[in-house]
Scaffold this motif. Sequence first.
Motif, PDB file in Angstrom:
ATOM      1  N   PRO A  16       0.818  -1.221   0.000  1.00 29.92           N
ATOM      2  CA  PRO A  16       0.000   0.000   0.000  1.00 29.92           C
ATOM      3  C   PRO A  16       0.849   1.267   0.000  1.00 29.92           C
ATOM      4  CG  PRO A  16       0.076  -0.931   2.199  1.00 29.92           C
ATOM      5  CD  PRO A  16       0.872  -1.852   1.318  1.00 29.92           C
ATOM      6  N   MET A  17       0.280   2.342  -0.540  1.00 31.17           N
ATOM      7  CA  MET A  17       0.863   3.674  -0.471  1.00 31.17           C
ATOM      8  C   MET A  17      -0.221   4.621   0.048  1.00 31.17           C
ATOM      9  SD  MET A  17       2.716   3.790  -4.217  1.00 31.17           S
ATOM     10  CE  MET A  17       3.411   5.438  -4.001  1.00 31.17           C
ATOM     11  N   LYS A  18       0.206   5.683   0.705  1.00 31.01           N
ATOM     12  CA  LYS A  18      -0.757   6.650   1.229  1.00 31.01           C
ATOM     13  C   LYS A  18      -0.607   7.994   0.533  1.00 31.01           C
ATOM     14  CE  LYS A  18      -1.820   5.072   5.916  1.00 31.01           C
ATOM     15  NZ  LYS A  18      -1.756   5.413   7.366  1.00 31.01           N
ATOM     16  N   THR A  19      -1.746   8.609   0.208  1.00 34.50           N
ATOM     17  CA  THR A  19      -1.738   9.967  -0.324  1.00 34.50           C
ATOM     18  C   THR A  19      -1.627  10.954   0.831  1.00 34.50           C
ATOM     19  OG1 THR A  19      -4.130  10.336  -0.176  1.00 34.50           O
ATOM     20  CG2 THR A  19      -3.319   9.167  -2.120  1.00 34.50           C
ATOM     21  N   ARG A  20      -1.484  12.228   0.492  1.00 34.06           N
ATOM     22  CA  ARG A  20      -1.436  13.249   1.539  1.00 34.06           C
ATOM     23  C   ARG A  20      -2.732  13.307   2.339  1.00 34.06           C
ATOM     24  NH1 ARG A  20       1.753  18.536  -0.973  1.00 34.06           N
ATOM     25  NH2 ARG A  20       3.844  17.633  -0.831  1.00 34.06           N
ATOM     26  N   ASN A  21      -3.817  12.900   1.695  1.00 38.39           N
ATOM     27  CA  ASN A  21      -5.121  12.882   2.377  1.00 38.39           C
ATOM     28  C   ASN A  21      -5.372  11.557   3.085  1.00 38.39           C
ATOM     29  OD1 ASN A  21      -5.926  15.508   1.440  1.00 38.39           O
ATOM     30  ND2 ASN A  21      -6.239  14.597  -0.580  1.00 38.39           N
ATOM     31  N   LYS A  22      -4.315  10.720   3.170  1.00 41.73           N
ATOM     32  CA  LYS A  22      -4.373   9.430   3.859  1.00 41.73           C
ATOM     33  C   LYS A  22      -5.232   8.384   3.141  1.00 41.73           C
ATOM     34  CE  LYS A  22      -1.845  11.413   6.945  1.00 41.73           C
ATOM     35  NZ  LYS A  22      -0.367  11.235   6.839  1.00 41.73           N
ATOM     36  N   ASP A  23      -5.529   8.633   1.863  1.00 45.61           N
ATOM     37  CA  ASP A  23      -6.201   7.607   1.068  1.00 45.61           C
ATOM     38  C   ASP A  23      -5.197   6.511   0.712  1.00 45.61           C
ATOM     39  OD1 ASP A  23      -8.797   8.937   0.745  1.00 45.61           O
ATOM     40  OD2 ASP A  23      -7.682  10.390  -0.466  1.00 45.61           O
ATOM     41  N   LEU A  24      -5.638   5.267   0.694  1.00 47.45           N
ATOM     42  CA  LEU A  24      -4.749   4.151   0.393  1.00 47.45           C
ATOM     43  C   LEU A  24      -4.774   3.801  -1.094  1.00 47.45           C
ATOM     44  CD1 LEU A  24      -5.228   1.605   3.328  1.00 47.45           C
ATOM     45  CD2 LEU A  24      -3.161   2.871   2.753  1.00 47.45           C
ATOM     46  N   VAL A  25      -3.596   3.540  -1.633  1.00 52.69           N
ATOM     47  CA  VAL A  25      -3.443   3.053  -3.006  1.00 52.69           C
ATOM     48  C   VAL A  25      -2.675   1.744  -2.923  1.00 52.69           C
ATOM     49  CG1 VAL A  25      -2.280   3.448  -5.194  1.00 52.69           C
ATOM     50  CG2 VAL A  25      -3.487   5.323  -4.091  1.00 52.69           C
ATOM     51  N   PHE A  26      -3.160   0.717  -3.620  1.00 47.82           N
ATOM     52  CA  PHE A  26      -2.514  -0.587  -3.563  1.00 47.82           C
ATOM     53  C   PHE A  26      -1.732  -0.842  -4.851  1.00 47.82           C
ATOM     54  CE2 PHE A  26      -5.997  -0.661  -0.625  1.00 47.82           C
ATOM     55  CZ  PHE A  26      -5.461  -1.295   0.485  1.00 47.82           C
ATOM     56  N   THR A  27      -0.509  -1.323  -4.699  1.00 49.60           N
ATOM     57  CA  THR A  27       0.356  -1.598  -5.840  1.00 49.60           C
ATOM     58  C   THR A  27       0.838  -3.047  -5.782  1.00 49.60           C
ATOM     59  OG1 THR A  27       2.445  -1.024  -4.738  1.00 49.60           O
ATOM     60  CG2 THR A  27       1.180   0.784  -5.693  1.00 49.60           C
ATOM     61  N   ILE A  68       8.904   5.766 -12.905  1.00 52.30           N
ATOM     62  CA  ILE A  68       9.388   6.823 -12.004  1.00 52.30           C
ATOM     63  C   ILE A  68      10.470   6.233 -11.109  1.00 52.30           C
ATOM     64  CG2 ILE A  68       8.779   8.452 -10.187  1.00 52.30           C
ATOM     65  CD1 ILE A  68       5.937   7.165 -12.143  1.00 52.30           C
ATOM     66  N   GLU A  69      11.649   6.839 -11.138  1.00 56.27           N
ATOM     67  CA  GLU A  69      12.749   6.357 -10.301  1.00 56.27           C
ATOM     68  C   GLU A  69      12.474   6.697  -8.843  1.00 56.27           C
ATOM     69  OE1 GLU A  69      16.702   7.340 -11.698  1.00 56.27           O
ATOM     70  OE2 GLU A  69      15.887   7.728 -13.711  1.00 56.27           O
ATOM     71  N   LYS A  70      12.552   5.696  -7.969  1.00 59.83           N
ATOM     72  CA  LYS A  70      12.219   5.899  -6.556  1.00 59.83           C
ATOM     73  C   LYS A  70      13.127   6.926  -5.883  1.00 59.83           C
ATOM     74  CE  LYS A  70       9.782   1.724  -5.152  1.00 59.83           C
ATOM     75  NZ  LYS A  70       9.754   0.577  -4.217  1.00 59.83           N
ATOM     76  N   LYS A  71      14.395   6.932  -6.255  1.00 58.00           N
ATOM     77  CA  LYS A  71      15.326   7.848  -5.605  1.00 58.00           C
ATOM     78  C   LYS A  71      14.986   9.310  -5.905  1.00 58.00           C
ATOM     79  CE  LYS A  71      18.800   7.603  -9.323  1.00 58.00           C
ATOM     80  NZ  LYS A  71      20.175   7.200  -9.675  1.00 58.00           N
ATOM     81  N   LYS A  72      14.293   9.547  -7.034  1.00 60.08           N
ATOM     82  CA  LYS A  72      13.960  10.920  -7.417  1.00 60.08           C
ATOM     83  C   LYS A  72      12.670  11.417  -6.771  1.00 60.08           C
ATOM     84  CE  LYS A  72      16.548  10.975 -11.737  1.00 60.08           C
ATOM     85  NZ  LYS A  72      16.511  11.182 -13.204  1.00 60.08           N
ATOM     86  N   VAL A  73      11.896  10.501  -6.194  1.00 62.55           N
ATOM     87  CA  VAL A  73      10.676  10.931  -5.497  1.00 62.55           C
ATOM     88  C   VAL A  73      10.724  10.567  -4.013  1.00 62.55           C
ATOM     89  CG1 VAL A  73       9.206  10.870  -7.545  1.00 62.55           C
ATOM     90  CG2 VAL A  73       9.468   8.792  -6.176  1.00 62.55           C
ATOM     91  N   LYS A  74      11.916  10.250  -3.532  1.00 60.21           N
ATOM     92  CA  LYS A  74      12.074   9.854  -2.120  1.00 60.21           C
ATOM     93  C   LYS A  74      11.581  10.972  -1.205  1.00 60.21           C
ATOM     94  CE  LYS A  74      15.478   7.915   1.094  1.00 60.21           C
ATOM     95  NZ  LYS A  74      14.647   6.750   1.408  1.00 60.21           N
ATOM     96  N   GLY A  75      10.727  10.630  -0.282  1.00 57.90           N
ATOM     97  CA  GLY A  75      10.138  11.614   0.626  1.00 57.90           C
ATOM     98  C   GLY A  75       8.895  12.275   0.075  1.00 57.90           C
ATOM     99  N   ARG A  76       8.614  12.016  -1.217  1.00 58.87           N
ATOM    100  CA  ARG A  76       7.424  12.603  -1.852  1.00 58.87           C
ATOM    101  C   ARG A  76       6.540  11.523  -2.478  1.00 58.87           C
ATOM    102  NH1 ARG A  76       9.937  17.095  -5.727  1.00 58.87           N
ATOM    103  NH2 ARG A  76      11.536  15.488  -5.965  1.00 58.87           N
ATOM    104  N   GLU A  77       6.638  10.331  -1.924  1.00 55.72           N
ATOM    105  CA  GLU A  77       5.848   9.225  -2.459  1.00 55.72           C
ATOM    106  C   GLU A  77       4.348   9.496  -2.352  1.00 55.72           C
ATOM    107  OE1 GLU A  77       9.778   7.465  -1.092  1.00 55.72           O
ATOM    108  OE2 GLU A  77       8.315   8.897  -0.303  1.00 55.72           O
ATOM    109  N   ASP A  78       3.971  10.316  -1.358  1.00 55.95           N
ATOM    110  CA  ASP A  78       2.544  10.618  -1.187  1.00 55.95           C
ATOM    111  C   ASP A  78       1.981  11.393  -2.381  1.00 55.95           C
ATOM    112  OD1 ASP A  78       4.068  12.843  -0.553  1.00 55.95           O
ATOM    113  OD2 ASP A  78       2.733  13.525   1.031  1.00 55.95           O
ATOM    114  N   ILE A  79       2.834  12.183  -3.032  1.00 57.49           N
ATOM    115  CA  ILE A  79       2.387  12.932  -4.222  1.00 57.49           C
ATOM    116  C   ILE A  79       2.117  11.966  -5.372  1.00 57.49           C
ATOM    117  CG2 ILE A  79       3.034  14.695  -5.911  1.00 57.49           C
ATOM    118  CD1 ILE A  79       4.731  16.002  -3.739  1.00 57.49           C
ATOM    119  N   LEU A  80       3.008  10.986  -5.534  1.00 55.34           N
ATOM    120  CA  LEU A  80       2.814   9.975  -6.571  1.00 55.34           C
ATOM    121  C   LEU A  80       1.562   9.141  -6.265  1.00 55.34           C
ATOM    122  CD1 LEU A  80       3.817   8.494  -9.101  1.00 55.34           C
ATOM    123  CD2 LEU A  80       5.213   7.051  -7.603  1.00 55.34           C
ATOM    124  N   ALA A  81       1.400   8.783  -4.997  1.00 53.40           N
ATOM    125  CA  ALA A  81       0.211   8.028  -4.584  1.00 53.40           C
ATOM    126  C   ALA A  81      -1.056   8.817  -4.896  1.00 53.40           C
ATOM    127  CB  ALA A  81       0.283   7.696  -3.093  1.00 53.40           C
TER     128      ALA A  81
END
Length: 524
Positions: A16-27, A68-81
């Motif tokens: 799972p991943m979480k958005t900024r609004n705490k919505d869950l996204v499953f990958t 999307i390279e993970k190292k380039k969005v590190k700390g901002r995964e919620d935006i991608l989610a």
Amino acid sequence: MGCICATVPRKNQIRPMKTRNKDLVFTSTEDISKIYVLGKVLGVGSFGKVIAAKMRSNPMKQYAIKIIEKKKVKGREDILANEIFILQKLDHPNIIKFHEVYQNRMNFYICMDYCKGGELVEWIPKRYKNFHERNIKEIMKKIISAVAYIHGQGIVHRDIKAENIMIANKKDDAEPKLIDFGLANKFDTSKLRRLKSFVGTPMYMAPEVIQGKYDEKCDIWSLGVLLFTLLSGHMPFHGESKEELYDNIQRANITFTYNAWKNVSDDAKDIVRRMLQKNPNLRPSAITLLKQEWFTKLEVFEEKQTLDHQISQKGQASPSNSNSDNRSIYQMLKQTAQKGGSKFRKEVMTILVKQLNEQELSNLIEKFKQIDVDNSGTITIFELRQALIAEGSPASIDEIERLVENISPKNALDVKKRSRPSVELKYSEFLASCIDERKFLTREKLWSLFKFFDTDNSNYITKDDIKEAFARNAKSFTDEQIEEMIYEIDPNHDNKISFDEFCQMFDNAGIYQKLDDDDEVIET
């Protein structure tokens, strides 16, 4: 009797991943190379690249995979989610279609439709020697319909521009698609809270975005900039620096002084003025825009032209009408009611629609647009009733409601709780319920659908297979829900689905009987 616990469990298949609004996204953490054959690079950006791909089990359709390279969005995964969460919610003929999402140690992978026509700005000169106002109107009407739909979902795009409109294919009547929801966000429909983030493309940015207090009307401004540019070939606001550009956006008035405006109608100029009002409260909503005279004036003439063309083409054998479907809307909808509806069958039909290309679905897409008279991207009970009356079908309101409930079970409670116009059919629900199963559920297609779940080539579909496949589609079902799906179509109750059992779900389409006459399916 076999048991699911006897199989080797999958390891770390759903994350799972979480958005900024705490919505869950499953990958899914399944190896994407087991599912897709990865092809050429289509584009490169700051966070990764986009490549062409084909599904191994369905090589007839091309996909675009955003890596999307993970190292380039590190700390901002919620935006991608957040982008994935929004993409999976959207279901409109003029919005890019989301399919699946994967991740591994290095990358995230977002799988979407591949738009062979390229960007709008590249497609226009290839299609038209002379690009007329009428052609621009056709494109804008479809994109504004898409924007009206997302606003109805409580979502604002925030980066509408020519580069974010792709063309589905290289044909003259190809559909434009709104893409790139990386900056999209929810907005407060009550208007009590405003968005503040300074985001977007400077040339398309609304005055209130620059000022730091805005809502969905910023998209209307961006659409106005797009329309101005398509009609004239020039941007409405300029500046030697960003500061000067932003100042002009907030203070300068638009003018129609370029030579190109001499051939543009007053109705078109009027709608541009309305869309580029500095005060967002004076700008029309997307739904209101579609009712403006510029869009409605020629509709009767255009409908007559379309009807004349259809009459002239009737009975002619040609590739363009090889996908013709002479069933009435009522017959299409009754098909689903007669099939009954195991939950798993309905989910598989949705996947089938995703695996078909727009040419194969062209008749149904056109039918959907005819019924969706308000261009909202959904079909209401009232719209469906009017379409059925127009074709002379006998359905009553009560029967229509039952048909809709069968297609979209979640609406069953809505009919009792809300007014009838609120009960809606989504775009993909309509396609999945009305598709001609006799034509598209071929032996090869059933095998392709089966292998969509059976990625470990065990020749069975298990609970874990279903859960992982849904995770790739960013969906989540409980174990109990999946067990119920399996139980409905698993006659020997061994907690797994064989290919024969899978085919039996579609027995009414006549496919299962056909399989008896064919050779045994051979896995490639």
